[in-house]
Design a protein around this motif. Structure first.
Motif, PDB file in Angstrom:
ATOM      1  N   GLU B 138      66.957  95.613  41.859  1.00  0.00           N
ATOM      2  CA  GLU B 138      67.692  95.552  40.593  1.00  0.00           C
ATOM      3  C   GLU B 138      67.488  96.806  39.750  1.00  0.00           C
ATOM      4  OE1 GLU B 138      66.614  91.823  38.858  1.00  0.00           O
ATOM      5  OE2 GLU B 138      68.063  90.725  40.099  1.00  0.00           O
ATOM      6  N   ALA B 139      66.287  97.381  39.835  1.00  0.00           N
ATOM      7  CA  ALA B 139      66.016  98.565  39.019  1.00  0.00           C
ATOM      8  C   ALA B 139      66.612  99.835  39.632  1.00  0.00           C
ATOM      9  CB  ALA B 139      64.503  98.726  38.841  1.00  0.00           C
ATOM     10  N   VAL B 140      66.495  99.971  40.933  1.00  0.00           N
ATOM     11  CA  VAL B 140      66.859 101.241  41.577  1.00  0.00           C
ATOM     12  C   VAL B 140      68.363 101.336  41.862  1.00  0.00           C
ATOM     13  CG1 VAL B 140      66.522 102.683  43.623  1.00  0.00           C
ATOM     14  CG2 VAL B 140      64.554 101.547  42.564  1.00  0.00           C
ATOM     15  N   ASN B 141      68.993 100.220  42.170  1.00  0.00           N
ATOM     16  CA  ASN B 141      70.421 100.256  42.507  1.00  0.00           C
ATOM     17  C   ASN B 141      71.215 100.850  41.341  1.00  0.00           C
ATOM     18  OD1 ASN B 141      72.674  99.769  44.174  1.00  0.00           O
ATOM     19  ND2 ASN B 141      73.138  97.890  43.051  1.00  0.00           N
ATOM     20  N   GLY B 142      71.937 101.937  41.624  1.00  0.00           N
ATOM     21  CA  GLY B 142      72.726 102.599  40.587  1.00  0.00           C
ATOM     22  C   GLY B 142      72.013 103.744  39.891  1.00  0.00           C
ATOM     23  N   GLN B 143      70.720 103.863  40.082  1.00  0.00           N
ATOM     24  CA  GLN B 143      69.985 105.013  39.519  1.00  0.00           C
ATOM     25  C   GLN B 143      70.462 106.305  40.173  1.00  0.00           C
ATOM     26  OE1 GLN B 143      65.724 105.155  39.735  1.00  0.00           O
ATOM     27  NE2 GLN B 143      65.422 103.391  38.390  1.00  0.00           N
ATOM     28  N   LYS B 144      70.151 107.416  39.506  1.00  0.00           N
ATOM     29  CA  LYS B 144      70.487 108.705  40.105  1.00  0.00           C
ATOM     30  C   LYS B 144      69.221 109.458  40.473  1.00  0.00           C
ATOM     31  CE  LYS B 144      75.094 109.992  38.579  1.00  0.00           C
ATOM     32  NZ  LYS B 144      75.882 111.047  37.889  1.00  0.00           N
ATOM     33  N   LEU B 145      69.289 110.171  41.591  1.00  0.00           N
ATOM     34  CA  LEU B 145      68.187 111.033  41.992  1.00  0.00           C
ATOM     35  C   LEU B 145      68.813 112.326  42.519  1.00  0.00           C
ATOM     36  CD1 LEU B 145      65.068 111.191  42.374  1.00  0.00           C
ATOM     37  CD2 LEU B 145      65.405 110.316  44.676  1.00  0.00           C
ATOM     38  N   TYR B 146      68.441 113.442  41.958  1.00  0.00           N
ATOM     39  CA  TYR B 146      69.065 114.735  42.286  1.00  0.00           C
ATOM     40  C   TYR B 146      70.583 114.653  42.155  1.00  0.00           C
ATOM     41  CZ  TYR B 146      64.571 116.121  44.308  1.00  0.00           C
ATOM     42  OH  TYR B 146      63.261 116.424  44.497  1.00  0.00           O
ATOM     43  N   GLY B 147      71.043 113.943  41.141  1.00  0.00           N
ATOM     44  CA  GLY B 147      72.474 113.877  40.884  1.00  0.00           C
ATOM     45  C   GLY B 147      73.240 112.939  41.808  1.00  0.00           C
ATOM     46  N   GLN B 148      72.549 112.274  42.739  1.00  0.00           N
ATOM     47  CA  GLN B 148      73.242 111.355  43.641  1.00  0.00           C
ATOM     48  C   GLN B 148      72.904 109.914  43.269  1.00  0.00           C
ATOM     49  OE1 GLN B 148      73.135 114.266  47.568  1.00  0.00           O
ATOM     50  NE2 GLN B 148      72.615 112.129  47.803  1.00  0.00           N
ATOM     51  N   VAL B 149      73.946 109.064  43.305  1.00  0.00           N
ATOM     52  CA  VAL B 149      73.742 107.657  42.969  1.00  0.00           C
ATOM     53  C   VAL B 149      73.046 106.948  44.130  1.00  0.00           C
ATOM     54  CG1 VAL B 149      74.871 105.485  42.367  1.00  0.00           C
ATOM     55  CG2 VAL B 149      75.771 107.645  41.487  1.00  0.00           C
ATOM     56  N   LEU B 150      71.992 106.226  43.812  1.00  0.00           N
ATOM     57  CA  LEU B 150      71.271 105.465  44.835  1.00  0.00           C
ATOM     58  C   LEU B 150      71.855 104.060  44.939  1.00  0.00           C
ATOM     59  CD1 LEU B 150      67.583 106.402  43.925  1.00  0.00           C
ATOM     60  CD2 LEU B 150      69.113 107.537  45.536  1.00  0.00           C
ATOM     61  N   HIS B 151      71.947 103.572  46.163  1.00  0.00           N
ATOM     62  CA  HIS B 151      72.337 102.182  46.395  1.00  0.00           C
ATOM     63  C   HIS B 151      71.152 101.465  47.007  1.00  0.00           C
ATOM     64  CE1 HIS B 151      76.505 103.034  45.445  1.00  0.00           C
ATOM     65  NE2 HIS B 151      76.349 104.158  46.115  1.00  0.00           N
ATOM     66  N   CYS B 152      70.899 100.278  46.535  1.00  0.00           N
ATOM     67  CA  CYS B 152      69.686  99.594  46.954  1.00  0.00           C
ATOM     68  C   CYS B 152      69.957  98.109  47.176  1.00  0.00           C
ATOM     69  CB  CYS B 152      68.618  99.797  45.873  1.00  0.00           C
ATOM     70  SG  CYS B 152      66.955  99.512  46.441  1.00  0.00           S
ATOM     71  N   ASP B 153      69.512  97.595  48.311  1.00  0.00           N
ATOM     72  CA  ASP B 153      69.690  96.163  48.607  1.00  0.00           C
ATOM     73  C   ASP B 153      68.701  95.775  49.699  1.00  0.00           C
ATOM     74  OD1 ASP B 153      70.667  93.584  48.574  1.00  0.00           O
ATOM     75  OD2 ASP B 153      72.751  94.150  48.916  1.00  0.00           O
ATOM     76  N   PHE B 154      68.636  94.483  49.975  1.00  0.00           N
ATOM     77  CA  PHE B 154      67.830  94.043  51.107  1.00  0.00           C
ATOM     78  C   PHE B 154      68.433  94.605  52.396  1.00  0.00           C
ATOM     79  CE2 PHE B 154      66.715  90.878  47.927  1.00  0.00           C
ATOM     80  CZ  PHE B 154      65.339  90.830  48.085  1.00  0.00           C
ATOM     81  N   ALA B 155      67.574  94.919  53.362  1.00  0.00           N
ATOM     82  CA  ALA B 155      68.061  95.451  54.631  1.00  0.00           C
ATOM     83  C   ALA B 155      68.543  94.339  55.558  1.00  0.00           C
ATOM     84  CB  ALA B 155      66.960  96.248  55.334  1.00  0.00           C
ATOM     85  N   PHE B 156      67.921  93.147  55.435  1.00  0.00           N
ATOM     86  CA  PHE B 156      68.233  92.055  56.365  1.00  0.00           C
ATOM     87  C   PHE B 156      68.793  90.849  55.624  1.00  0.00           C
ATOM     88  CE2 PHE B 156      64.818  94.505  58.354  1.00  0.00           C
ATOM     89  CZ  PHE B 156      65.437  94.829  59.549  1.00  0.00           C
ATOM     90  N   ILE B 157      69.744  90.196  56.264  1.00  0.00           N
ATOM     91  CA  ILE B 157      70.312  88.965  55.716  1.00  0.00           C
ATOM     92  C   ILE B 157      70.142  87.849  56.733  1.00  0.00           C
ATOM     93  CG2 ILE B 157      71.979  90.083  54.197  1.00  0.00           C
ATOM     94  CD1 ILE B 157      74.117  89.582  56.385  1.00  0.00           C
ATOM     95  N   ARG B 158      70.254  86.630  56.248  1.00  0.00           N
ATOM     96  CA  ARG B 158      70.188  85.490  57.169  1.00  0.00           C
ATOM     97  C   ARG B 158      71.447  85.468  58.022  1.00  0.00           C
ATOM     98  NH1 ARG B 158      67.188  81.064  54.771  1.00  0.00           N
ATOM     99  NH2 ARG B 158      66.133  81.817  52.905  1.00  0.00           N
ATOM    100  N   PRO B 159      71.352  84.865  59.195  1.00  0.00           N
ATOM    101  CA  PRO B 159      72.557  84.670  59.996  1.00  0.00           C
ATOM    102  C   PRO B 159      73.597  83.939  59.153  1.00  0.00           C
ATOM    103  CG  PRO B 159      70.620  84.109  61.263  1.00  0.00           C
ATOM    104  CD  PRO B 159      70.153  84.372  59.854  1.00  0.00           C
TER     105      PRO B 159
END
Lengths: 151, 190
Positions: B138-159
């Motif tokens: 929730e904190a990192v998703n949408g943040q910028k680092l070196y001018g690039q927007v970061l996208h952040c989410d869980f890597a794995f989902i349930r079947p």
């Protein structure tokens, strides 16, 4: 992601393997558009058994995978002049991206020397690096999700 | 190679290929196929790979956190967070600093582009608890680092869903379509 629109069609599969003293030894993985990732690794050496793992990755992971493939420009290449599969083994890379579908088949590549000496070094180099990036991703996913060293 | 290198799969001499897509709208464009793999005799010969019908091991989590986790899937030792949009010159230290604010990082994979040697653009970060991972996302998703927007989410989902009758039927349909495709000289494979 896994919509019905053909532009959304997405599938990735990589195989490398050979028939030898220990039977059919191979490593194969695939990603479906719905996020299902399967991994199979069969090495009979020292009676190692077949590893089969399945996991579902998130839409963000699938987006990253798609980006990796698009940026590599692999869909523009052609395996017509790549080394043919041989007794050492073969590699297959199958990708469906929108309405383009590739299924490339070539020999195993030992190092960049094999790439340089081929009839299509530029195309084969794209394949060589993309395969390494894909394997790197899959090994991270398997390693973190199952806490095993895939190879 | 240009588009001229493609085979168009609704060639007049391969009417069986049309069977493959019989349940899809006919107005959709033809699929352009390319590669020796479509002609290979090994293409459908193997029953031991990822397309086999054998059981594949899945990790099935049974912790108390799972109920609150929505679609996110726990891994064997924790929760894996994916961050993408990383600048190629990002360092492991910077990413560790950013994510350590939300909990102890159990593991981090910052993979490199094999051709350039720079950061590929994504990282996988492991936390022990769902709460830590969720807060990081929730904190990192949408943040910028070196001018690039970061996208952040869980890597794995349930079947998608537990295997219900409807799903078995769908799988059966897929299998029967695959069988039909096998008659074709250049079947689509999934």
């Amino acid at each position: 992601m896994a919509g019905n629109n053909k532009d959304d069609e997405f599938y990735v599969r990589y195989y490398t393997g050979h028939m030898g003293r220990y039977g059919h030894e191979f490593l194969e993985f695939e990603f479906r558009a719905d996020g299902r990732c399967r991994y199979a690794n069969n090495s009979n050496y020292r009676n190692d058994s077949l590893i089969r793992k399945e996991m579902y990755v998130s839409p963000l992971m699938m987006k990253e995978l798609r980006k990796m493939i698009q940026q590599s420009e692999i869909m523009k290449e052609d395996d017509a002049r790549w080394p043919k599969k041989n007794v050492v083994g073969r590699q297959e890379l199958e990708i469906r991206l929108g309405n383009e579908h590739i299924s490339f088949e070539t020999a195993k590549i030992g190092s960049l020397v094999d790439v340089q000496e081929s009839d299509d070094p530029e195309g084969l180099r794209v394949f060589y690096y993309l395969v390494q990036d894909l394997k790197c991703l899959v090994f991270s996913l398997i390693g973190l999700h199952f806490k095993i060293k895939p190879i | 190679m240009t588009a001229l290198g493609y085979e168009i799969d609704i060639a007049a001499d391969e009417p069986e290929d049309m069977i493959v897509d019989e349940d899809e709208a006919e107005s959709k464009p033809a699929v352009k196929r390319k590669g020796r793999g479509f002609k290979s005799e090994t293409r459908d010969a193997r029953g031991d790979g990822v397309r086999s019908t054998d059981k594949y091991d899945q990790f099935e989590s049974t912790t108390e956190e799972d109920a609150a986790a929505g679609r996110a899937q726990r891994s064997v030792e924790g929760w894996i967070v994916l961050v993408s949009g990383l600048h190629e010159e990002s360092t492991e230290e910077e990413i560790t600093d950013k994510f350590a604010d939300f909990g102890e990082i159990k593991n981090i994979h910052l993979n490199l582009d094999r051709r350039t040697g720079f950061v590929k653009g994504y990282a996988l970060v492991e936390y022990e608890t769902y709460k830590e991972a969720k807060n990081a996302i929730e904190a990192v998703n949408g943040q910028k680092l070196y001018g690039q927007v970061l996208h952040c989410d869980f890597a794995f989902i349930r079947p998608p869903t537990p295997v219900l009758a409807s799903e078995r039927d769908r799988d059966r349909n897929i299998r029967s379509r695959v069988r039909r495709r096998n008659r074709s000289s250049s079947p689509r494979r999934y």
